[in-house]
Design a protein around this motif. Structure first.
Motif, PDB file in Angstrom:
ATOM      1  N   THR A  49      82.411 -35.404 -32.907  1.00  0.00           N
ATOM      2  CA  THR A  49      82.163 -34.098 -33.508  1.00  0.00           C
ATOM      3  C   THR A  49      83.441 -33.277 -33.644  1.00  0.00           C
ATOM      4  O   THR A  49      84.395 -33.441 -32.877  1.00  0.00           O
ATOM      5  CB  THR A  49      81.118 -33.310 -32.705  1.00  0.00           C
ATOM      6  N   GLU A  50      83.435 -32.409 -34.623  1.00  0.00           N
ATOM      7  CA  GLU A  50      84.528 -31.452 -34.784  1.00  0.00           C
ATOM      8  C   GLU A  50      84.136 -30.099 -34.198  1.00  0.00           C
ATOM      9  O   GLU A  50      84.907 -29.157 -34.248  1.00  0.00           O
ATOM     10  CB  GLU A  50      84.875 -31.322 -36.264  1.00  0.00           C
ATOM     11  N   ALA A  51      82.937 -30.013 -33.658  1.00  0.00           N
ATOM     12  CA  ALA A  51      82.474 -28.772 -33.027  1.00  0.00           C
ATOM     13  C   ALA A  51      83.121 -28.628 -31.656  1.00  0.00           C
ATOM     14  O   ALA A  51      83.627 -29.582 -31.079  1.00  0.00           O
ATOM     15  CB  ALA A  51      80.953 -28.817 -32.873  1.00  0.00           C
ATOM     16  N   LEU A  81      89.380 -28.404 -27.837  1.00  0.00           N
ATOM     17  CA  LEU A  81      88.005 -28.401 -28.332  1.00  0.00           C
ATOM     18  C   LEU A  81      86.964 -28.511 -27.232  1.00  0.00           C
ATOM     19  O   LEU A  81      85.775 -28.513 -27.505  1.00  0.00           O
ATOM     20  CB  LEU A  81      87.801 -29.560 -29.319  1.00  0.00           C
ATOM     21  N   ILE A  82      87.419 -28.606 -25.971  1.00  0.00           N
ATOM     22  CA  ILE A  82      86.482 -28.796 -24.865  1.00  0.00           C
ATOM     23  C   ILE A  82      86.684 -27.723 -23.803  1.00  0.00           C
ATOM     24  O   ILE A  82      87.806 -27.439 -23.395  1.00  0.00           O
ATOM     25  CB  ILE A  82      86.647 -30.191 -24.234  1.00  0.00           C
ATOM     26  N   LEU A 112      82.712 -19.237 -21.535  1.00  0.00           N
ATOM     27  CA  LEU A 112      83.979 -19.957 -21.590  1.00  0.00           C
ATOM     28  C   LEU A 112      84.127 -20.689 -22.921  1.00  0.00           C
ATOM     29  O   LEU A 112      85.196 -20.691 -23.536  1.00  0.00           O
ATOM     30  CB  LEU A 112      84.073 -20.945 -20.423  1.00  0.00           C
ATOM     31  N   LEU A 113      83.052 -21.273 -23.392  1.00  0.00           N
ATOM     32  CA  LEU A 113      83.055 -21.959 -24.678  1.00  0.00           C
ATOM     33  C   LEU A 113      83.353 -20.970 -25.803  1.00  0.00           C
ATOM     34  O   LEU A 113      84.149 -21.258 -26.702  1.00  0.00           O
ATOM     35  CB  LEU A 113      81.705 -22.641 -24.900  1.00  0.00           C
ATOM     36  N   GLU A 114      82.753 -19.803 -25.759  1.00  0.00           N
ATOM     37  CA  GLU A 114      83.016 -18.779 -26.771  1.00  0.00           C
ATOM     38  C   GLU A 114      84.482 -18.326 -26.732  1.00  0.00           C
ATOM     39  O   GLU A 114      85.086 -18.090 -27.775  1.00  0.00           O
ATOM     40  CB  GLU A 114      82.086 -17.575 -26.560  1.00  0.00           C
ATOM     41  N   GLN A 115      85.070 -18.200 -25.542  1.00  0.00           N
ATOM     42  CA  GLN A 115      86.488 -17.838 -25.424  1.00  0.00           C
ATOM     43  C   GLN A 115      87.366 -18.910 -26.055  1.00  0.00           C
ATOM     44  O   GLN A 115      88.327 -18.607 -26.756  1.00  0.00           O
ATOM     45  CB  GLN A 115      86.873 -17.640 -23.967  1.00  0.00           C
TER      46      GLN A 115
END
Length: 127
Positions: A49-51, A81-82, A112-115
């Motif tokens: 994934t590119e997400a 990306l992680i 944390l993912l949103e940051q």
């Protein structure tokens, strides 16, 4: 019944997906994600994934600082990306001993993912 071949181009169909949150990410998934390995469809999708990928660890007590897992966690920290959430102390139901690694605050991992996503947007627009 046989498995159908899926062209690699269709695996990247997550272009519209902003993020994926994996809860709970066990030590095997963390190690494979860090090494770029996959032995299941879920892990393959995470590798392709590119997400942005957020991993909320679900580990046995004390594994967050174990010799076997630390190198993989260190590798994941360098991947833009992680985002890997941290674990929290919890008490064992059987012996009432408090140890790190058994619990994860999913909302904290999501934050944390949103940051991570925000930093990536700033970096992309600056270049």
């Amino acid at each position: 019944m046989s498995a159908q071949y899926v062209p690699r181009q269709t695996w990247r169909s997550t272009r519209g997906t902003a993020a994926v949150l994996v809860c709970s990410a066990g030590k095997e998934l963390i190690a494979r994600l860090a090494q770029g390995l996959a032995d299941s469809s879920r892990q393959t999708c995470l590798q392709m994934t590119e997400a942005f990928v957020g991993a909320a660890p679900g580990l046995p007590p004390g594994q967050q600082t174990s010799f076997a897992l630390c190198p993989y966690l260190a590798l994941l920290v360098t991947n833009p990306l992680i985002a890997v959430g941290s674990t929290v102390d919890v008490a064992s139901a059987t012996i009432a001993k408090r140890e790190d690694g058994a619990g994860t605050l999913v909302p904290a991992t999501f934050d944390l993912l949103e940051q991570h996503r925000g930093r990536r947007r700033v970096t992309k627009s600056a270049s």
